[in-house]
Design an enzyme around this catalytic site. Sequence first.
Site, PDB file in Angstrom:
ATOM      1  N   GLU A  96      49.645  41.481  35.203  1.00  0.00           N
ATOM      2  CA  GLU A  96      48.786  41.578  36.299  1.00  0.00           C
ATOM      3  C   GLU A  96      49.547  42.937  37.160  1.00  0.00           C
ATOM      4  O   GLU A  96      50.302  42.655  37.569  1.00  0.00           O
ATOM      5  CB  GLU A  96      49.071  40.280  37.417  1.00  0.00           C
ATOM      6  N   HIS A 148      52.573  41.905  45.484  1.00  0.00           N
ATOM      7  CA  HIS A 148      53.064  42.938  44.541  1.00  0.00           C
ATOM      8  C   HIS A 148      53.697  43.935  45.386  1.00  0.00           C
ATOM      9  O   HIS A 148      53.313  44.521  46.288  1.00  0.00           O
ATOM     10  CB  HIS A 148      51.847  43.298  43.731  1.00  0.00           C
ATOM     11  N   ASP A 155      42.631  26.056  45.775  1.00  0.00           N
ATOM     12  CA  ASP A 155      43.644  25.221  46.015  1.00  0.00           C
ATOM     13  C   ASP A 155      43.325  24.999  47.697  1.00  0.00           C
ATOM     14  O   ASP A 155      44.292  24.451  48.470  1.00  0.00           O
ATOM     15  CB  ASP A 155      44.972  25.995  46.209  1.00  0.00           C
ATOM     16  N   HIS A 168      43.479  29.747  49.402  1.00  0.00           N
ATOM     17  CA  HIS A 168      43.219  30.836  48.929  1.00  0.00           C
ATOM     18  C   HIS A 168      41.987  31.441  49.676  1.00  0.00           C
ATOM     19  O   HIS A 168      41.602  32.661  49.910  1.00  0.00           O
ATOM     20  CB  HIS A 168      43.636  31.354  47.595  1.00  0.00           C
ATOM     21  N   ASP A 201      47.380  30.362  39.419  1.00  0.00           N
ATOM     22  CA  ASP A 201      48.249  31.444  39.971  1.00  0.00           C
ATOM     23  C   ASP A 201      49.601  30.796  40.363  1.00  0.00           C
ATOM     24  O   ASP A 201      50.318  31.168  41.191  1.00  0.00           O
ATOM     25  CB  ASP A 201      47.493  32.034  41.224  1.00  0.00           C
TER      26      ASP A 201
HETATM   27 ZN   LIG Z   1      47.187  38.560  42.267  1.00  0.00          ZN
END
Ligand SMILES: [Zn+2]
Length: 382
Positions: A132, A144, A249, A252, A273
Amino acid sequence: MNAKRFAIVADTVFDGTAVRRDCAVLVADGRIEAVVARGELTADVETRVLDQGGWLAPGFIDVQVNGGGDVLFNNEPTIDGIANIAAAHRRFGTTSLLPTLITDTDDKMQAARDAVAAAVGKVPGVLGVHFEGPFLSPDKSGVHDPMSMRVVEPWHRELLTSLPDAAVLVTLAPERVPPGFIRALAEKGVRVALGHSMATYDETKAAIAEGLTGFTHLFNAMRPLSARDPGPIGAALESPSCWVGLIVDGVHVAPPMLRLALRGAASPMLVTDAMPSVGGAKERFSLYGREIAVREGRCVTAGGTLAGSNMDMASAVRNCVALLNVPLQDALRFASRSPAEFLGLGDTLGRIAPGYRADMIAFDPRDVRVLGTWVSGNYAAA
Ligand SMILES: [Zn+2]
């Protein structure tokens, strides 16, 4: 390989397509030999009978697993790290997965690649790897590191196509890679998904024309759907050749948006995830040396950014039924057959049918509580 021949008897078998009653599943050498009526079973076969009311279904396949069992793949890109992650998720019905590397350095990518090359065929259920990043949009970085996002080098092309015996999935932002890059990967059998992207609708359509077939955590970390700017979500929802990864979930994505995705032309696919806290004992872990905490069931940075999920796949299936009003057998399919087909493995995984790998779960259908799993015919209690 399990050379034994045995049978599992269940009141209810969901075979990936249909629900069948009072069946016996025959397994030989780690593969499904046949599904027969219970009465056809002969006395010479070793037989396990599930508790009354128990269901048998294809094992779950999770294409986005950052961690589990207190291990983050980025921090332990080793065969032992992968084995611990796979064992943690297996208790929740995941019989196949892709360890997922969040955007990281070239050294880390190489270590992840080498660990997966060593794990495939040795660690039960490890199909390959999901990179990813790092070709993502800093405008949609999520957790990230935007400073680590970068452009494609020739070295990356070699790395991504260097695992011919494993499933390789790359999540990228189409607007951040050169023309032809997606096509070159797709031609080598690499699965390409859009994610962490500000691609427009037209850029997304061009990527699909090159061979992009996936959307990573649809709705999250991508250009939003809007009236005159349909973006990647609009393109995904009208593409029958694509699969959309959904994180169900309750955190998200709002359930009405997920229900919208289910009405689209693309195939839905459940992903977790998951982070190290799934199947682990610790409520804190680090990514890039920064602390992430589990608070009220969600994984968040100190600044409150969502950092993956604290959800296992059985919970994703349960939520899919409870939050999205999806029939149980559809939710099971979204967690097994759909990801198998996305990875091009739909002829060996994701169904209980002759010739398929004997990857199955026994579970209580009332609460999707996993009671036991088989991977290549090898049983483990949950
Ligand atoms: Zn992601």
